[in-house]
Design a protein around this motif. Structure first.
Motif, PDB file in Angstrom:
ATOM      1  N   ALA A 166     -38.976   4.306   7.520  1.00 57.58           N
ATOM      2  CA  ALA A 166     -40.035   3.298   7.487  1.00 57.58           C
ATOM      3  C   ALA A 166     -39.461   2.068   6.803  1.00 57.58           C
ATOM      4  CB  ALA A 166     -41.257   3.820   6.731  1.00 57.58           C
ATOM      5  N   PRO A 210     -42.987   3.501  10.810  1.00 61.66           N
ATOM      6  CA  PRO A 210     -43.892   2.384  10.541  1.00 61.66           C
ATOM      7  C   PRO A 210     -43.227   1.239   9.793  1.00 61.66           C
ATOM      8  CG  PRO A 210     -44.354   4.230   9.086  1.00 61.66           C
ATOM      9  CD  PRO A 210     -43.370   4.727  10.088  1.00 61.66           C
ATOM     10  N   LEU A 211     -43.667   0.043  10.123  1.00 64.07           N
ATOM     11  CA  LEU A 211     -43.161  -1.184   9.503  1.00 64.07           C
ATOM     12  C   LEU A 211     -44.327  -1.978   8.936  1.00 64.07           C
ATOM     13  CD1 LEU A 211     -41.028  -3.533   9.099  1.00 64.07           C
ATOM     14  CD2 LEU A 211     -41.692  -4.277  11.394  1.00 64.07           C
ATOM     15  N   THR A 212     -44.239  -2.321   7.662  1.00 63.98           N
ATOM     16  CA  THR A 212     -45.177  -3.268   7.067  1.00 63.98           C
ATOM     17  C   THR A 212     -44.453  -4.590   6.865  1.00 63.98           C
ATOM     18  OG1 THR A 212     -46.485  -1.565   5.950  1.00 63.98           O
ATOM     19  CG2 THR A 212     -46.620  -3.802   5.073  1.00 63.98           C
ATOM     20  N   GLN A 231     -44.431  -9.360  13.483  1.00 62.62           N
ATOM     21  CA  GLN A 231     -45.379  -8.252  13.477  1.00 62.62           C
ATOM     22  C   GLN A 231     -46.163  -8.201  14.784  1.00 62.62           C
ATOM     23  OE1 GLN A 231     -48.849  -7.625  13.350  1.00 62.62           O
ATOM     24  NE2 GLN A 231     -48.485  -5.433  12.955  1.00 62.62           N
ATOM     25  N   TRP A 234     -43.918  -6.606  17.309  1.00 60.64           N
ATOM     26  CA  TRP A 234     -43.810  -5.177  16.993  1.00 60.64           C
ATOM     27  C   TRP A 234     -45.055  -4.435  17.493  1.00 60.64           C
ATOM     28  CZ3 TRP A 234     -39.730  -2.571  14.746  1.00 60.64           C
ATOM     29  CH2 TRP A 234     -39.968  -1.298  14.219  1.00 60.64           C
ATOM     30  N   GLY A 241     -47.332  -0.136  12.660  1.00 58.75           N
ATOM     31  CA  GLY A 241     -47.082  -1.058  11.560  1.00 58.75           C
ATOM     32  C   GLY A 241     -48.281  -1.923  11.258  1.00 58.75           C
ATOM     33  N   THR A 242     -48.158  -2.671  10.161  1.00 54.52           N
ATOM     34  CA  THR A 242     -49.239  -3.533   9.724  1.00 54.52           C
ATOM     35  C   THR A 242     -48.686  -4.861   9.221  1.00 54.52           C
ATOM     36  OG1 THR A 242     -49.174  -2.609   7.481  1.00 54.52           O
ATOM     37  CG2 THR A 242     -50.708  -1.594   9.039  1.00 54.52           C
ATOM     38  N   LEU A 272     -46.079   4.008   2.774  1.00 53.56           N
ATOM     39  CA  LEU A 272     -44.991   4.266   3.722  1.00 53.56           C
ATOM     40  C   LEU A 272     -44.182   5.488   3.314  1.00 53.56           C
ATOM     41  CD1 LEU A 272     -43.791   0.581   4.181  1.00 53.56           C
ATOM     42  CD2 LEU A 272     -44.834   2.004   5.960  1.00 53.56           C
TER      43      LEU A 272
END
Length: 276
Positions: A166, A210-212, A231, A234, A241-242, A272
């Protein structure tokens, strides 16, 4: 200022990415981080400067929370790939350590001594080193890669390459094309091939953890645009992700939210690290 970076001349575009110039007292803020980080390193002397390569900056500081089997948050410092060092960012571990995460700070060779291609390769080598070290110790823990500014770029790139589980990319650069038109490129000497190969927004993976993507609401417009555009791309690719906008924060104060145990970035890192 033109709405599209492509319409900016070199001076205007350089100013659009001048984070230090946009924040009064930024040099003093970074100096404060260094002083605070020295105390953090002194309190965690066991695993400093672990070598993942032979070059001087190919070193990792591993700070432990004391929690058995703790997930690992990896932090990559900023400085537009040509300034700063891991030693000055150990204070960013304070919040995550207090929440039961171990933290590794990766050093890497700076431009112009290294190309951005090499810097990205060093990041990957460091993450592989941490994976091997865990395996040799009989563990396989979750790795969340994070970074700020240039480090946010490197964190996103690492996740897209499958080098972490992540990512938390803070105030990052996700399309290198504008950077090539700024004074920053004097040290980077980006090639057409590097702009394409090393821009995370141009290489969205088929699948990923997941990517923040986080940024300060008071950052320069180009920095905000980089984060929101990445984002959005993505999300459009169906990846998890958020987007985390932090109102009232500039490019430097945003990291207050990582140093505090109850900060928004610390909360994001913990989420994450817990995984799905």
């Amino acid at each position: 200022m033109p709405d599209d970076w492509r319409g900016m001349d070199r001076a205007t575009l350089s100013a659009a990415y001048d984070n230090a110039g946009a924040v009064a007292g930024s040099a003093e803020i970074v100096a404060g981080w260094r002083a605070r980080s020295a105390a953090v390193r002194q309190a965690h002397p066991q695993d400093l400067d672990l070598a993942y390569g032979e070059e001087e900056r190919q070193r990792i500081d591993l700070l432990r929370s004391g929690r058995a089997g703790a997930p690992l948050l990896v932090f990559l410092h900023g400085g537009y790939w040509q300034r700063n060092a891991k030693e000055g960012f150990a204070c960013m571990a304070e919040g995550p350590l207090a929440r039961g995460l171990d933290v590794a700070l990766i050093g890497y060779t700076l431009a112009p001594a290294a190309t951005l291609t090499r810097i990205a390769a060093e990041t990957g080598a460091a993450l592989a080193f941490l994976r091997r070290r865990d395996a040799e110790g009989g563990t396989a823990r979750r790795i969340v890669v994070s970074g700020w500014s240039a480090g946010g770029h490197l964190a996103a790139l690492a996740l897209s390459r499958g080098q972490a589980d992540a990512a938390l990319a803070i105030s990052g650069i996700f399309d290198l094309a504008p950077i090539r038109g700024t004074g920053l490129n004097d040290a980077l000497s980006l090639t057409d091939r590097e702009v394409d190969a090393l821009s995370p927004i141009r290489h969205l993976p088929g699948e990923a953890g997941p990517l923040t993507v986080a940024y300060g609401g008071e950052e320069l417009p180009e920095l905000r645009r980089q984060s929101t555009a990445y984002q959005a791309a993505w999300h459009a690719a169906g990846l998890p992700g958020t987007l985390l906008a932090l109102p009232g924060h500039d490019h430097f104060s945003v990291l207050d939210e990582l140093m505090r145990p109850d900060g928004a970035l610390t909360e994001a890192a913990v989420a994450l690290a817990r995984g799905p």
